[in-house]
Design a protein around this motif. Structure first.
Motif, mmCIF file in Angstrom:
data_model
loop_
_atom_site.group_PDB
_atom_site.id
_atom_site.type_symbol
_atom_site.label_atom_id
_atom_site.label_comp_id
_atom_site.label_asym_id
_atom_site.label_seq_id
_atom_site.Cartn_x
_atom_site.Cartn_y
_atom_site.Cartn_z
ATOM 1 N N SER A 11 7.039 17.015 10.157
ATOM 2 C CA SER A 11 6.405 16.355 9.019
ATOM 3 C C SER A 11 6.734 14.868 8.959
ATOM 4 C CB SER A 11 6.826 17.035 7.715
ATOM 5 O OG SER A 11 8.243 17.108 7.622
ATOM 6 N N LEU A 12 7.945 14.470 9.353
ATOM 7 C CA LEU A 12 8.293 13.047 9.340
ATOM 8 C C LEU A 12 7.488 12.294 10.397
ATOM 9 C CD1 LEU A 12 9.868 10.654 8.346
ATOM 10 C CD2 LEU A 12 11.784 11.333 9.792
ATOM 11 N N THR A 13 7.291 12.902 11.552
ATOM 12 C CA THR A 13 6.463 12.289 12.592
ATOM 13 C C THR A 13 5.032 12.118 12.098
ATOM 14 O OG1 THR A 13 7.842 13.275 14.324
ATOM 15 C CG2 THR A 13 5.640 12.551 14.968
ATOM 16 N N VAL A 14 4.514 13.119 11.399
ATOM 17 C CA VAL A 14 3.163 13.034 10.830
ATOM 18 C C VAL A 14 3.075 11.870 9.855
ATOM 19 C CG1 VAL A 14 1.472 14.199 9.361
ATOM 20 C CG2 VAL A 14 2.677 15.478 11.132
ATOM 21 N N ALA A 15 4.084 11.727 8.993
ATOM 22 C CA ALA A 15 4.091 10.644 8.007
ATOM 23 C C ALA A 15 4.116 9.288 8.693
ATOM 24 C CB ALA A 15 5.291 10.800 7.074
ATOM 25 N N GLU A 16 4.907 9.172 9.759
ATOM 26 C CA GLU A 16 4.999 7.894 10.473
ATOM 27 C C GLU A 16 3.680 7.553 11.167
ATOM 28 O OE1 GLU A 16 9.808 7.961 11.379
ATOM 29 O OE2 GLU A 16 8.398 8.420 12.991
ATOM 30 N N ILE A 17 3.079 8.526 11.842
ATOM 31 C CA ILE A 17 1.792 8.282 12.497
ATOM 32 C C ILE A 17 0.745 7.878 11.463
ATOM 33 C CG2 ILE A 17 -0.115 9.381 13.748
ATOM 34 C CD1 ILE A 17 1.957 11.031 15.264
ATOM 35 N N TYR A 38 0.855 -1.182 0.000
ATOM 36 C CA TYR A 38 0.000 0.000 0.000
ATOM 37 C C TYR A 38 0.896 1.239 0.000
ATOM 38 C CZ TYR A 38 -3.272 -3.544 1.754
ATOM 39 O OH TYR A 38 -4.031 -4.675 1.920
ATOM 40 N N ILE A 39 0.645 2.155 -0.918
ATOM 41 C CA ILE A 39 1.499 3.332 -1.064
ATOM 42 C C ILE A 39 0.669 4.591 -0.846
ATOM 43 C CG2 ILE A 39 3.063 4.597 -2.582
ATOM 44 C CD1 ILE A 39 3.647 2.000 -4.031
ATOM 45 N N PHE A 40 1.204 5.487 -0.015
ATOM 46 C CA PHE A 40 0.535 6.744 0.307
ATOM 47 C C PHE A 40 1.520 7.906 0.124
ATOM 48 C CE2 PHE A 40 -0.863 3.261 3.020
ATOM 49 C CZ PHE A 40 -2.213 3.182 2.708
ATOM 50 N N SER A 41 0.961 9.083 -0.053
ATOM 51 C CA SER A 41 1.801 10.281 -0.171
ATOM 52 C C SER A 41 1.087 11.417 0.552
ATOM 53 C CB SER A 41 2.040 10.622 -1.641
ATOM 54 O OG SER A 41 2.997 11.638 -1.787
ATOM 55 N N LYS A 42 1.080 11.326 1.878
ATOM 56 C CA LYS A 42 0.267 12.202 2.725
ATOM 57 C C LYS A 42 0.819 13.624 2.808
ATOM 58 C CE LYS A 42 -2.306 13.527 6.330
ATOM 59 N NZ LYS A 42 -3.729 13.890 6.194
ATOM 60 N N CYS A 43 2.133 13.759 3.012
ATOM 61 C CA CYS A 43 2.668 15.088 3.314
ATOM 62 C C CYS A 43 4.074 15.271 2.754
ATOM 63 C CB CYS A 43 2.669 15.336 4.821
ATOM 64 S SG CYS A 43 3.594 14.126 5.776
ATOM 65 N N LYS A 44 4.447 16.528 2.631
ATOM 66 C CA LYS A 44 5.808 16.876 2.260
ATOM 67 C C LYS A 44 6.686 16.718 3.505
ATOM 68 C CE LYS A 44 4.406 20.165 -1.295
ATOM 69 N NZ LYS A 44 4.475 21.568 -1.774
ATOM 70 N N VAL A 45 7.757 15.955 3.359
ATOM 71 C CA VAL A 45 8.605 15.625 4.500
ATOM 72 C C VAL A 45 9.907 16.413 4.413
ATOM 73 C CG1 VAL A 45 9.879 13.787 5.674
ATOM 74 C CG2 VAL A 45 7.614 13.319 4.689
ATOM 75 N N PHE A 46 10.269 17.049 5.527
ATOM 76 C CA PHE A 46 11.512 17.810 5.616
ATOM 77 C C PHE A 46 12.363 17.255 6.750
ATOM 78 C CE2 PHE A 46 8.337 20.656 3.803
ATOM 79 C CZ PHE A 46 8.980 21.067 2.651
#
Length: 300
Positions: free
Chosen positions: A71-77, A58-66
């Motif tokens: 933003s990385l914490t958001v992507a992991e959650i 499953y592939i997602f692209s929720k947010c721009k990660v810096f």
């Protein structure tokens, strides 16, 4: 008892290498959840989704990660949230696209069945005790956290680093402490973990508070899992590895540069394969494709 595993992967490039990793993980007991940095355009989504025979991808692209940003914490959650929607799973393994398994899927699964219920989280105890920077990560507002490595033109990054330092210095002078009433104790360690469904449920239940604490925190991904485990009664479930890191990862920061780990080469092969770790980071086909091929062949 057969355990089900979710592999949660953050990626921003190196698609050929990521495809090799997906094929290495491929197993009926494994599903794979990938977050691709939303800044990336034109990645081979279909090829990645079809790379496996047994695992669902499953592939997602929720947010721009810096780098270093919340933003990385958001992507992991987000990955944990999506994995739980398709699960639940017995174990969730946080990985990067530059990782490789160091054992076969059978040995990997056997290890977790033997140690079922343990949490594989590394705590940096010495830094937690003696490094004041750890407290400053949450105590002060890091308003410019997304701009320190954002630009290819390095002098522009340096400008933002300078203003970030000025902001932090001013906050220290003014005795700013945005978490002075916090009833959690903040703990540090790598974000590369293997955790049970119980801990994932606890983490997702605390998402609102995690955002309040970590939104303006520097490198919050290195604090989230340790803080949840420490404050919610998971410490007696930690696995203690007599051979190395408790998260069963092999990562070499001693030879790394600019906050990034060292990229392994063929010269490191014997050391890597004798490490007793289950997962290693990082590898690059551009730096040394031979070691990637050798490890995949060894663990096939």
């Amino acid at each position: 008892m057969t355990l089900k595993h979710a592999f949660l992967i953050t990626a921003h490039g190196g698609w050929e290498q990521l495809e090799l990793l997906l094929k290495q993980i491929d197993h009926p007991n494994h599903d794979i959840f990938i977050h691709v940095d939303a800044k990336v355009k034109g990645y081979p989504k279909k090829a990645l989704e079809e790379a496996t025979k047994f695992s669902k991808v499953y592939i997602f692209s929720k947010c721009k990660v810096f780098w270093g940003g919340y933003s990385l914490t958001v992507a992991e959650i987000y990955l944990f949230k999506k994995a739980r929607e398709y699960g639940p799973y017995d174990y969730y393994h946080m990985m990067s696209g530059q990782d490789l398994l160091l054992v076969s899927n059978t040995k990997f699964d056997d290890f977790f069945e033997t140690n079922n219920g343990k949490e594989f989280i590394e705590f940096k105890d010495d830094q937690n005790e003696h490094d004041p920077e750890i407290k400053r990560r949450t105590k002060l507002y890091h308003f410019l956290q997304n701009y320190r490595r954002r630009f290819k033109f390095q002098p522009l990054n340096e400008v933002f680093i300078f203003f970030e330092r000025c902001s932090l210095a001013l906050q220290l002078i003014l005795h700013v402490n945005r978490v002075k009433n916090l009833d959690w104790e903040i703990k540090l360690g790598p974000n590369w973990v293997s955790i049970t469904d119980d801990l994932v449920v606890t983490l997702l239940n605390e998402e609102e508070k995690l955002e309040k604490i970590f939104k303006w925190t520097n490198c919050s991904d290195e604090l989230m899992f340790q803080t949840i485990a420490y404050n919610f009664g998971f410490m007696d479930r930690l696995y203690h590895n007599p051979f190395g890191e408790d998260n069963m990862r092999l990562v070499d920061f001693n030879r790394g540069r600019n906050g990034s780990p060292y990229t392994f080469t063929s010269n490191d092969y014997d050391m890597i394969m004798s490490s007793k770790a289950l997962i290693a980071r990082k590898f690059s086909l551009d730096t040394d494709s031979e070691i990637v091929d050798r490890i995949i062949e060894e663990t096939r």
